[in-house]
Each structure stands twice: as structure tokens, then as C-alpha cells.
Scaffold this motif. Structure first.
Motif, PDB file in Angstrom:
ATOM      1  N   LEU A   1      49.535 -38.718 -65.885  1.00  0.00           N
ATOM      2  CA  LEU A   1      50.185 -39.719 -64.797  1.00  0.00           C
ATOM      3  C   LEU A   1      51.563 -39.788 -65.377  1.00  0.00           C
ATOM      4  N   ARG A   2      52.777 -39.752 -64.245  1.00  0.00           N
ATOM      5  CA  ARG A   2      54.004 -40.069 -64.301  1.00  0.00           C
ATOM      6  C   ARG A   2      54.456 -41.389 -64.357  1.00  0.00           C
ATOM      7  N   PHE A   3      55.418 -42.074 -65.142  1.00  0.00           N
ATOM      8  CA  PHE A   3      55.554 -43.188 -64.992  1.00  0.00           C
ATOM      9  C   PHE A   3      56.878 -43.643 -65.405  1.00  0.00           C
ATOM     10  N   LEU A   4      57.726 -44.583 -65.061  1.00  0.00           N
ATOM     11  CA  LEU A   4      58.725 -45.130 -65.330  1.00  0.00           C
ATOM     12  C   LEU A   4      58.682 -46.237 -66.125  1.00  0.00           C
TER      13      LEU A   4
ATOM     14  N   PRO B   1      63.113 -40.070 -61.860  1.00  0.00           N
ATOM     15  CA  PRO B   1      62.190 -38.986 -61.692  1.00  0.00           C
ATOM     16  C   PRO B   1      61.950 -38.534 -60.223  1.00  0.00           C
ATOM     17  N   SER B   2      61.766 -37.476 -59.756  1.00  0.00           N
ATOM     18  CA  SER B   2      61.677 -37.226 -58.341  1.00  0.00           C
ATOM     19  C   SER B   2      60.022 -36.997 -57.959  1.00  0.00           C
ATOM     20  N   ASP B   3      59.300 -37.210 -58.891  1.00  0.00           N
ATOM     21  CA  ASP B   3      58.084 -37.138 -58.705  1.00  0.00           C
ATOM     22  C   ASP B   3      57.467 -38.257 -57.670  1.00  0.00           C
ATOM     23  N   PRO B   4      56.663 -37.855 -56.425  1.00  0.00           N
ATOM     24  CA  PRO B   4      56.150 -38.731 -55.346  1.00  0.00           C
ATOM     25  C   PRO B   4      55.135 -39.713 -55.908  1.00  0.00           C
TER      26      PRO B   4
ATOM     27  N   LEU C   1      70.543 -46.005 -59.930  1.00  0.00           N
ATOM     28  CA  LEU C   1      69.883 -44.637 -60.507  1.00  0.00           C
ATOM     29  C   LEU C   1      69.113 -43.852 -59.264  1.00  0.00           C
ATOM     30  N   LYS C   2      68.524 -44.517 -58.215  1.00  0.00           N
ATOM     31  CA  LYS C   2      68.139 -43.970 -56.962  1.00  0.00           C
ATOM     32  C   LYS C   2      69.053 -43.220 -56.233  1.00  0.00           C
ATOM     33  N   ASN C   3      70.144 -44.078 -56.124  1.00  0.00           N
ATOM     34  CA  ASN C   3      71.101 -43.279 -55.070  1.00  0.00           C
ATOM     35  C   ASN C   3      72.054 -42.188 -55.658  1.00  0.00           C
TER      36      ASN C   3
END
Length: 142
Positions: A11-14, A94-97, A87-89
Motif C-alpha cells: 500500500l502506497r500512502f502519504l 508520489p505519482s502512484d494512482p 506540491l501537486k502543481n
């Protein structure tokens, strides 16, 4: 206890951490590090301090100190919002969908994070739609 993976991958998380008034990454590192280094999860952390806290600065220009007004929950919510958008712009997230978001607030930071959630993580809020859809937890520690 193992956390369910996404399609057999960890699982990828921020983890978005909003500290209390006198907390810094140094004081939180001991508690945050185990969450980020689990074998069944891959995590990154962002520490969001409101202006005036250690290692922060008052913005200048159009968002200068006069426009910010008092340091309160509304300001803290705006700081979280603006940092996530920035951060998004700039491609810094992280680019994980399948990325999941976990918000963690301590003390006064928890109050500001609650204001952020009420303003930006509701069904009617559209500005941060992708963050709203990816949010799996909001943890407020007093």
C-alpha cells in the motif's frame, strides 16, 4: 497486523502531519518513522507547520502577513490546502494512482486539520477532489 495491499503491491500512502504549536519533525520523528517503514506499506510524510512555527516563514507578496491575519484554524486549513496544491502543481507528490492519504494532527494542529477537513474534504468541495477521493483516514490527537 498486515495491511491489505493493492493488486499484490504494498500500500502506497502519504502521511500529512500537522503538528502542535511547539512540535517539529525532530520531536515527531520517533513516532512517525515506524509508520513509514513497514514492509507492507510504502509511505512518505509531509510536515505542515503554520507560519510562525519552527522552520517556517511568513509569506511575502500577495500572501503577506497583513493578508494572513490571525494565526487560527482557518489559517492552518489554508496552509494545508495551499501546500498540497503547490506540491501537486510542482510534481512533488508520489505519482502512484493508488496513493492513499492519511492526515494526522496534534493539539492545535488537530483543530486546524479538522477545519481543513470540514472545508475541503466534503462532498461539495471540488478544489481538492483528488485529495478528497484518496483520503482514507483523518486522525486527530489532542
Amino acid at each position: 497486523r498486515p495491511i491489505p495491499s493493492v493488486a499484490g503491491r504494498p500500500l502506497r500512502f502519504l502521511l500529512v502531519v500537522v503538528p502542535d504549536v511547539f512540535q517539529t519533525l525532530d520531536t515527531l520523528e520517533h513516532d512517525i518513522t515506524p509508520m513509514l517503514s513497514r514492509p507492507d506499506m510504502v509511505g512518505d510524510a509531509v510536515l505542515v507547520g503554520s507560519p510562525g512555527l519552527p522552520h517556517t516563514h511568513w509569506p511575502s507578496g500577495n500572501y503577506g502577513a497583513r493578508k494572513l491575519g490571525a494565526v487560527n484554524n482557518s489559517l492552518q486549513a489554508t496552509v494545508v490546502e495551499q501546500l498540497l496544491i503547490h506540491l501537486k502543481n510542482h510534481g512533488r507528490l508520489p505519482s502512484d494512482p493508488n496513493l492513499k492519504l492519511v492526515f494526522l494532527g496534534f493539539g492545535n494542529g488537530a483543530c486546524g486539520l479538522a477545519k481543513f477537513a470540514a472545508r475541503h474534504l466534503t462532498k461539495r468541495a471540488e478544489a481538492l477532489r483528488e485529495f478528497k477521493d484518496a483520503t482514507v483516514a483523518l486522525v486527530l490527537v489532542n
